[in-house]
Design a protein around this motif. Structure first.
Motif, PDB file in Angstrom:
ATOM      1  N   ASP A  41      10.362  -0.613   4.354  1.00 15.51           N
ATOM      2  CA  ASP A  41       9.380  -0.682   5.430  1.00 15.51           C
ATOM      3  C   ASP A  41       8.007  -0.461   4.818  1.00 15.51           C
ATOM      4  O   ASP A  41       7.693   0.633   4.349  1.00 15.51           O
ATOM      5  CB  ASP A  41       9.674   0.366   6.495  1.00 15.51           C
ATOM      6  N   VAL A  42       7.181  -1.502   4.851  1.00 10.65           N
ATOM      7  CA  VAL A  42       5.995  -1.581   4.014  1.00 10.65           C
ATOM      8  C   VAL A  42       4.724  -1.664   4.851  1.00 10.65           C
ATOM      9  O   VAL A  42       4.644  -2.427   5.816  1.00 10.65           O
ATOM     10  CB  VAL A  42       6.066  -2.812   3.086  1.00 10.65           C
ATOM     11  N   ARG A  43       3.731  -0.890   4.452  1.00 11.14           N
ATOM     12  CA  ARG A  43       2.367  -1.081   4.925  1.00 11.14           C
ATOM     13  C   ARG A  43       1.574  -1.747   3.815  1.00 11.14           C
ATOM     14  O   ARG A  43       1.652  -1.325   2.660  1.00 11.14           O
ATOM     15  CB  ARG A  43       1.728   0.234   5.340  1.00 11.14           C
ATOM     16  N   SER A  44       0.785  -2.747   4.172  1.00 15.46           N
ATOM     17  CA  SER A  44       0.152  -3.590   3.173  1.00 15.46           C
ATOM     18  C   SER A  44      -1.205  -3.098   2.697  1.00 15.46           C
ATOM     19  O   SER A  44      -1.641  -3.478   1.607  1.00 15.46           O
ATOM     20  CB  SER A  44      -0.007  -5.015   3.709  1.00 15.46           C
ATOM     21  N   TYR A  45      -1.879  -2.286   3.490  1.00 14.50           N
ATOM     22  CA  TYR A  45      -3.210  -1.840   3.111  1.00 14.50           C
ATOM     23  C   TYR A  45      -3.524  -0.513   3.791  1.00 14.50           C
ATOM     24  O   TYR A  45      -2.909  -0.154   4.800  1.00 14.50           O
ATOM     25  CB  TYR A  45      -4.271  -2.881   3.469  1.00 14.50           C
ATOM     26  N   SER A  46      -4.511   0.178   3.241  1.00 20.60           N
ATOM     27  CA  SER A  46      -4.954   1.428   3.833  1.00 20.60           C
ATOM     28  C   SER A  46      -5.476   1.182   5.240  1.00 20.60           C
ATOM     29  O   SER A  46      -6.284   0.287   5.467  1.00 20.60           O
ATOM     30  CB  SER A  46      -6.049   2.066   2.969  1.00 20.60           C
ATOM     31  N   GLY A  47      -4.998   1.967   6.182  1.00 20.12           N
ATOM     32  CA  GLY A  47      -5.391   1.821   7.565  1.00 20.12           C
ATOM     33  C   GLY A  47      -4.540   0.857   8.368  1.00 20.12           C
ATOM     34  O   GLY A  47      -4.747   0.707   9.575  1.00 20.12           O
ATOM     35  N   ASP A  48      -3.598   0.206   7.717  1.00 17.88           N
ATOM     36  CA  ASP A  48      -2.697  -0.697   8.419  1.00 17.88           C
ATOM     37  C   ASP A  48      -1.874   0.109   9.412  1.00 17.88           C
ATOM     38  O   ASP A  48      -1.133   1.005   9.011  1.00 17.88           O
ATOM     39  CB  ASP A  48      -1.786  -1.399   7.418  1.00 17.88           C
ATOM     40  N   PHE A  72       0.833  -1.190   0.000  1.00 16.07           N
ATOM     41  CA  PHE A  72       0.000   0.000   0.000  1.00 16.07           C
ATOM     42  C   PHE A  72       0.876   1.252   0.000  1.00 16.07           C
ATOM     43  O   PHE A  72       0.647   2.173  -0.787  1.00 16.07           O
ATOM     44  CB  PHE A  72      -0.960   0.015   1.195  1.00 16.07           C
ATOM     45  N   SER A  73       1.836   1.262   0.877  1.00 18.11           N
ATOM     46  CA  SER A  73       2.761   2.376   0.928  1.00 18.11           C
ATOM     47  C   SER A  73       4.075   1.897   1.525  1.00 18.11           C
ATOM     48  O   SER A  73       4.121   0.905   2.256  1.00 18.11           O
ATOM     49  CB  SER A  73       2.196   3.543   1.739  1.00 18.11           C
TER      50      SER A  73
END
Length: 122
Positions: free
Chosen positions: A98-105, A29-30
């Protein structure tokens, strides 16, 4: 879930330049930060440099002024431009993201590439 692949490792003469790249793919996601570590033979892994969307860039002292970390957010790619290379820079260089997988994670996880060898000859 996330894969990182490095490109650009190889051998150069002291004083030369080399640029590494690392592209992240998968469930993303980001990405907050991307950067580089290295590990020389018989030595511990050490931080090289990084760039973050909220913290800017940071480098270890020994590479300041010689190495530049940059990032192409659209391609989820981080680069390490290395100039004025020294034999002491010889190491396996590994990138991370460093990864966020989805919105709101609320969390991020650090993923690593497999590493690429950089050898600087005298």
């Amino acid at each position: 879930q996330v894969q990182l692949v490095e490109f650009g490792g190889g051998s150069v003469q002291a004083g030369g330049s080399l640029t590494l790249s690392c592209a992240a793919s998968g469930v993303i996601f980001s990405i907050n930060a991307m950067g580089w570590y290295r590990q020389a033979q018989g030595s511990q892994r050490e931080f090289v440099g990084m760039t973050s969307t909220d913290l800017g860039t940071n480098y270890r002292d020994s590479v300041k002024g010689r190495f530049t970390v940059s990032r192409d957010n659209a391609k989820n790619t981080v680069y390490l431009q290395m100039n004025s290379l020294k034999p002491e820079d010889s190491a396996v260089y590994s990138c991370y993201a460093d990864v966020r997988s989805y919105s709101g994670d609320p969390y991020f996880r650090r993923y690593w590439g497999q590493g690429t060898q950089v050898t600087v000859a005298s």
